[in-house]
Design a protein around this motif. Sequence first.
Motif, PDB file in Angstrom:
ATOM      1  N   TYR A 259       6.214  22.020  -5.383  1.00 54.83           N
ATOM      2  CA  TYR A 259       5.215  21.154  -4.735  1.00 54.83           C
ATOM      3  C   TYR A 259       3.957  21.961  -4.387  1.00 54.83           C
ATOM      4  O   TYR A 259       2.846  21.468  -4.537  1.00 54.83           O
ATOM      5  N   TRP A 270       2.417  11.723  -7.912  1.00 56.85           N
ATOM      6  CA  TRP A 270       3.693  11.764  -8.620  1.00 56.85           C
ATOM      7  C   TRP A 270       4.791  11.017  -7.880  1.00 56.85           C
ATOM      8  O   TRP A 270       4.688  10.745  -6.681  1.00 56.85           O
ATOM      9  N   GLY A 271       5.833  10.680  -8.643  1.00 56.30           N
ATOM     10  CA  GLY A 271       6.980   9.979  -8.066  1.00 56.30           C
ATOM     11  C   GLY A 271       8.267  10.555  -8.627  1.00 56.30           C
ATOM     12  O   GLY A 271       8.255  11.266  -9.635  1.00 56.30           O
ATOM     13  N   CYS A 272       9.369  10.268  -7.954  1.00 57.12           N
ATOM     14  CA  CYS A 272      10.637  10.810  -8.419  1.00 57.12           C
ATOM     15  C   CYS A 272      11.793  10.002  -7.848  1.00 57.12           C
ATOM     16  O   CYS A 272      11.604   9.105  -7.028  1.00 57.12           O
ATOM     17  N   MET A 287       6.154  17.231   0.119  1.00 55.17           N
ATOM     18  CA  MET A 287       6.062  16.418  -1.108  1.00 55.17           C
ATOM     19  C   MET A 287       4.813  15.543  -1.044  1.00 55.17           C
ATOM     20  O   MET A 287       4.043  15.459  -2.005  1.00 55.17           O
ATOM     21  N   ARG A 288       4.629  14.905   0.089  1.00 56.38           N
ATOM     22  CA  ARG A 288       3.475  14.017   0.274  1.00 56.38           C
ATOM     23  C   ARG A 288       2.163  14.769   0.081  1.00 56.38           C
ATOM     24  O   ARG A 288       1.241  14.293  -0.576  1.00 56.38           O
ATOM     25  N   CYS A 292       2.995  13.329  -3.768  1.00 58.46           N
ATOM     26  CA  CYS A 292       4.100  12.384  -3.967  1.00 58.46           C
ATOM     27  C   CYS A 292       3.704  11.019  -3.386  1.00 58.46           C
ATOM     28  O   CYS A 292       3.453  10.889  -2.191  1.00 58.46           O
ATOM     29  N   LEU A 295       8.956   7.256  -4.019  1.00 58.87           N
ATOM     30  CA  LEU A 295      10.310   7.828  -4.060  1.00 58.87           C
ATOM     31  C   LEU A 295      11.321   6.723  -4.297  1.00 58.87           C
ATOM     32  O   LEU A 295      11.221   5.649  -3.716  1.00 58.87           O
ATOM     33  N   ILE A 331       4.667   7.304   1.875  1.00 55.96           N
ATOM     34  CA  ILE A 331       5.201   7.358   0.509  1.00 55.96           C
ATOM     35  C   ILE A 331       5.871   6.021   0.235  1.00 55.96           C
ATOM     36  O   ILE A 331       6.657   5.535   1.051  1.00 55.96           O
TER      37      ILE A 331
END
Lengths: 436, 97
Positions: A259, A270-272, A287-288, A292, A295, A331
Amino acid sequence: MKVTLINPSSSLVPSGPVSTGPPVGLATIAAVLENQGIKVDITDMALFGRKIGDNEKLSLPGTDAVGISASMTSFFHQVVAISKALKQTDKDMPVILGGNHATFMHKEILRNYNFVDIIVLFEGEYVMLELTEALSGKKKLADVKGIAYRNKDGKVVVTDPAEKVKDLDILPMPARHLLPMEHYIEKKCWPGSIVTSRGCPYKCIFCSTSAFFGHKVRFHSIGRVLQEIRSLVEKHHIKQIHFNDDIFTFSRSRGIKLYEMIEKNFDIEWGCQTRVDHVDADLLSKMRKSGCGGLFFGMESASQVILDKCEKHQTVEQGRRAIKLTKELGINVEVSFILGLPGENHETIKNDLDFILETIPDRLILNLLVPYPGTILYENPQKFGIRILDEDWQYYTHAIPVTETRDLSWKDLLKARFLIEREYCKAKENYSKGHV
Amino acid sequence: MSKPISREDSVNKRPLRLYKRNWIDVNEEVAVTSLSGETFWLNETAAFIWKLCDGKHSIKDIVDSLIEGYDVDRSTAIDDVFEIIWSLEERKLIGLQ
């Protein structure tokens, strides 16, 4: 030699998400083959919703062998239609299947469909390479590890297992130049999909990932992940990356480094997908900060008894906390539930509804249980009190009930799906009004 | 009464629900799902028509049943039935035999 790799469409689904993104797995196989001087084409039928009819013929001039992705169970009818259509045109064309469904159903497929010649079992990259050598006459088919095929007597032969790729970095970057990337971008079909790890240590009874990729998680190095992001950003001007790993935050330390590097080097969102027990406030915050924006959590049930029966190894409380924290950080949180898991009854359905109305995820995915081949559940449904109603794979889309529990009929399960969805939509609307 | 040609062509066709286990009565409504998971809530009239999409009843039969069951005039019944049948067909929930 030239190989054509095909990503099929779903058989019956007439609308909705036709494509789930570029077939990165096929593109990785293609890259391995290209590196050895083999010509490769990829045809993504799912992207354009191209379906092959029962009596259709399919011609691929100049192609010496065809590999078809047979990962998705509900797409299998199209896999059959494509295989048959190819053989109608050229009975000598080798037709090879690979992926989860083909791997776990290889015996049945080879016995029942004489237009399928070979099945690649488990991970396919280097097995496909060896297969091309065998098909060129450079080695015997029986010497190719990790395949199943019919011998001259019509008997199904399974060769010794192939080794899994230990170091994922030895795999070349997916051959995206063979894919119509502009169409994924135009159709917003996850053009920035990347896979950075394989394997899952959990053994959830409804999932075949660990049976397919193994229990040990293998990772691409951070350098390699950054290289792939850079390629998508610079070559294709993609600003949104989707990490398709099963548990993207499995390694906390690797994640944090990644990250930081993403934040330092790119201006992307991005996403996951990950698990509710593999995030915490600090990690989510990092992450944010690195971009990100979305999620996905597989919550699956708000009943601890069910989670335990399914060997999910997570708690309801962890789910509640993860969703809350993720939302607080801005998120977008997408949560899936599976209705009809072992032990499901009216009370557990009520638990799910209460949990959903309390947490109100940004997007809710209500799946009806599908007993996929290769799962513990498929092997022994009686042990879990599950009755399988249908093995018509076209129905294995999660939308239509194909199972019942001891306490709930298919009608109960379908009704639960409709009512939870309706209550969620109402609650989300009210929630949104209150947060303008 | 003048009817569009496509209606005339279709009036003897028998609509048939394409999938099994994809709908259920919920109070006075019927909820239907497509294979891709889209949900459609049918109101009372649409639910009445949906239940007659069994491959046995023609569109004409369905119109007659609607007139009998709901005391509506023929013109309204025809409009309602075709609107709903075409909408269900467009969503690939029924086929016309």
